[in-house]
Design a protein around this motif. Sequence first.
Motif, mmCIF file in Angstrom:
data_model
loop_
_atom_site.group_PDB
_atom_site.id
_atom_site.type_symbol
_atom_site.label_atom_id
_atom_site.label_comp_id
_atom_site.label_asym_id
_atom_site.label_seq_id
_atom_site.Cartn_x
_atom_site.Cartn_y
_atom_site.Cartn_z
ATOM 1 N N LYS A 67 1.091 -1.439 -0.022
ATOM 2 C CA LYS A 67 0.272 -0.065 -0.513
ATOM 3 C C LYS A 67 0.530 1.833 -0.020
ATOM 4 O O LYS A 67 1.471 0.954 0.731
ATOM 5 C CB LYS A 67 -1.188 -0.300 0.943
ATOM 6 C CG LYS A 67 -2.190 -0.995 1.389
ATOM 7 C CD LYS A 67 -2.596 -0.863 2.320
ATOM 8 C CE LYS A 67 -3.863 -1.404 2.844
ATOM 9 N NZ LYS A 67 -4.540 -2.317 3.489
ATOM 10 N N LEU B 189 0.427 5.496 0.618
ATOM 11 C CA LEU B 189 -0.468 6.777 0.695
ATOM 12 C C LEU B 189 -0.217 7.602 0.156
ATOM 13 O O LEU B 189 0.700 8.509 0.120
ATOM 14 C CB LEU B 189 -0.301 7.176 2.439
ATOM 15 C CG LEU B 189 -1.622 7.580 3.251
ATOM 16 C CD1 LEU B 189 -2.699 7.348 3.263
ATOM 17 C CD2 LEU B 189 -0.637 8.479 4.903
ATOM 18 N N VAL C 22 -1.828 11.430 0.148
ATOM 19 C CA VAL C 22 -2.823 12.241 0.842
ATOM 20 C C VAL C 22 -2.850 13.187 0.378
ATOM 21 O O VAL C 22 -1.737 14.359 -0.460
ATOM 22 C CB VAL C 22 -2.023 12.412 2.222
ATOM 23 C CG1 VAL C 22 -2.696 13.828 3.376
ATOM 24 C CG2 VAL C 22 -1.506 11.331 3.569
ATOM 25 N N VAL D 62 -4.354 3.629 -1.243
ATOM 26 C CA VAL D 62 -5.224 4.642 -0.313
ATOM 27 C C VAL D 62 -4.999 5.837 -0.283
ATOM 28 O O VAL D 62 -4.103 7.344 -0.009
ATOM 29 C CB VAL D 62 -5.051 3.625 1.274
ATOM 30 C CG1 VAL D 62 -5.663 4.723 2.481
ATOM 31 C CG2 VAL D 62 -5.397 2.458 1.439
ATOM 32 N N ALA E 20 -6.123 9.308 0.920
ATOM 33 C CA ALA E 20 -6.762 10.385 2.216
ATOM 34 C C ALA E 20 -6.569 11.678 2.279
ATOM 35 O O ALA E 20 -5.969 12.662 1.596
ATOM 36 C CB ALA E 20 -5.776 9.944 3.712
ATOM 37 N N LEU F 298 -7.209 11.288 7.441
ATOM 38 C CA LEU F 298 -6.332 11.560 8.208
ATOM 39 C C LEU F 298 -6.338 11.125 9.521
ATOM 40 O O LEU F 298 -5.686 10.093 9.811
ATOM 41 C CB LEU F 298 -5.630 12.419 7.839
ATOM 42 C CG LEU F 298 -5.285 13.716 6.575
ATOM 43 C CD1 LEU F 298 -4.053 15.062 7.418
ATOM 44 C CD2 LEU F 298 -4.279 12.811 6.066
ATOM 45 N N VAL G 45 -6.403 7.194 9.034
ATOM 46 C CA VAL G 45 -4.660 6.159 8.136
ATOM 47 C C VAL G 45 -4.955 6.360 9.586
ATOM 48 O O VAL G 45 -3.874 5.236 9.987
ATOM 49 C CB VAL G 45 -4.498 7.659 7.746
ATOM 50 C CG1 VAL G 45 -3.010 7.395 7.318
ATOM 51 C CG2 VAL G 45 -4.792 7.967 6.462
ATOM 52 N N LEU H 215 0.046 2.916 10.357
ATOM 53 C CA LEU H 215 1.148 3.099 9.365
ATOM 54 C C LEU H 215 1.916 1.910 8.758
ATOM 55 O O LEU H 215 2.272 2.423 8.240
ATOM 56 C CB LEU H 215 1.246 4.659 10.375
ATOM 57 C CG LEU H 215 0.476 5.920 10.824
ATOM 58 C CD1 LEU H 215 1.705 7.269 11.359
ATOM 59 C CD2 LEU H 215 -0.313 6.433 8.964
ATOM 60 N N TYR I 246 1.935 1.264 5.698
ATOM 61 C CA TYR I 246 2.532 1.724 4.268
ATOM 62 C C TYR I 246 3.697 1.978 3.996
ATOM 63 O O TYR I 246 4.083 1.694 4.758
ATOM 64 C CB TYR I 246 1.221 3.118 4.743
ATOM 65 C CG TYR I 246 0.342 3.846 4.430
ATOM 66 C CD1 TYR I 246 -1.057 3.037 3.743
ATOM 67 C CD2 TYR I 246 -0.455 3.409 6.121
ATOM 68 C CE1 TYR I 246 -1.736 3.385 3.638
ATOM 69 C CE2 TYR I 246 -1.677 3.536 6.169
ATOM 70 C CZ TYR I 246 -2.471 3.825 4.886
ATOM 71 O OH TYR I 246 -4.100 3.218 5.596
ATOM 72 N N PHE J 100 4.583 7.225 0.679
ATOM 73 C CA PHE J 100 3.089 8.268 0.764
ATOM 74 C C PHE J 100 3.604 9.283 -0.417
ATOM 75 O O PHE J 100 4.661 9.424 -0.759
ATOM 76 C CB PHE J 100 3.594 9.191 2.047
ATOM 77 C CG PHE J 100 3.243 10.116 2.404
ATOM 78 C CD1 PHE J 100 2.280 10.426 3.184
ATOM 79 C CD2 PHE J 100 3.947 11.778 1.750
ATOM 80 C CE1 PHE J 100 1.397 11.695 3.321
ATOM 81 C CE2 PHE J 100 3.178 12.659 2.037
ATOM 82 C CZ PHE J 100 2.079 12.581 3.014
ATOM 83 N N ILE K 181 1.699 11.229 10.592
ATOM 84 C CA ILE K 181 2.013 10.560 9.725
ATOM 85 C C ILE K 181 3.463 10.728 9.228
ATOM 86 O O ILE K 181 4.014 9.514 8.772
ATOM 87 C CB ILE K 181 0.660 10.816 8.366
ATOM 88 C CG1 ILE K 181 -0.883 10.852 9.365
ATOM 89 C CG2 ILE K 181 1.109 10.090 7.701
ATOM 90 C CD1 ILE K 181 -1.751 10.491 8.035
#
Length: 265
Positions: A5, A7, A9, A48, A50, A95, A98, A103, A106, A109, A130
């Motif tokens: 995964k 993340l 954002v 994912v 967010a 968030l 998440v 965390l 993941y 990022f 994060i």
Amino acid sequence: MSRGKVLVVGSNATRIEIQGGGTGPTGQYLNELVVPVMALIEAGYDIVFATPNGSKPFIDPVSDQAVHFGNDEAAHKRAQDFFASHPAMNAVITLRAVIDGGLDQYLAFFTPGGQAPVVDLMQDSELGEILRHFHAHEKPTAYLCHGPMASLAAMPHAREFRAALIAGDNAKAAELARGWQYAGYRMTVYSSSEERPIEDNILHGKLYFHMPEALNIAGAEVDTGPDFAPHVIEDRELITGQNPRSDEPIAKALIAALVRAPVDA
């Protein structure tokens, strides 16, 4: 089989402050979000997505044009359709969700640009939590265009730092930035000269601060290349791209970093 995964954002901002009072329109850039995400999915990664409030970002209309896709109308249409209908773009979570979900799951990022992250993400305390995780675990962390401003959320006093920049108190801002995890990192960001046409033609006003200035005050070593030419810098786990034309290069750099990263990163 999924390779893991990533993340992604995004921002929920639709307006940004301009000098003298009032605001101008802003949002996320379509290509800066979609091009790297599509590349990650094609490479086998799950996304994912967010935002602070869990709703989809507003796409800046300035970015919703074929010119940002090499004047390829078909590529532009694919991007529009992907953003509108792909599950990765519509299963948006907060968030907080998440963080609460853990965390460790993941691998990397990513935050795209458009000016929107300068409004909310750069001072979001949950994003700061994060980012401190990703930094501590040396996980690939990528930002595009104005996106590197979101990295400032990791500092202990991000909200106060932004307020000092708006007040023009650079000395106070520098003091507030002490302890920023990315101080001393080489990075790039949307340049002051690239910003001016946006200020003149879109915002019809001047921003309170430009991005290279803010990052330099925080302690980064900012290197911007020629205006509107692809430019990506990698320093340790951090990957930054300067402008919309850096969308494909930053995607390649992030995927390469994921391939290099230890399995248990």
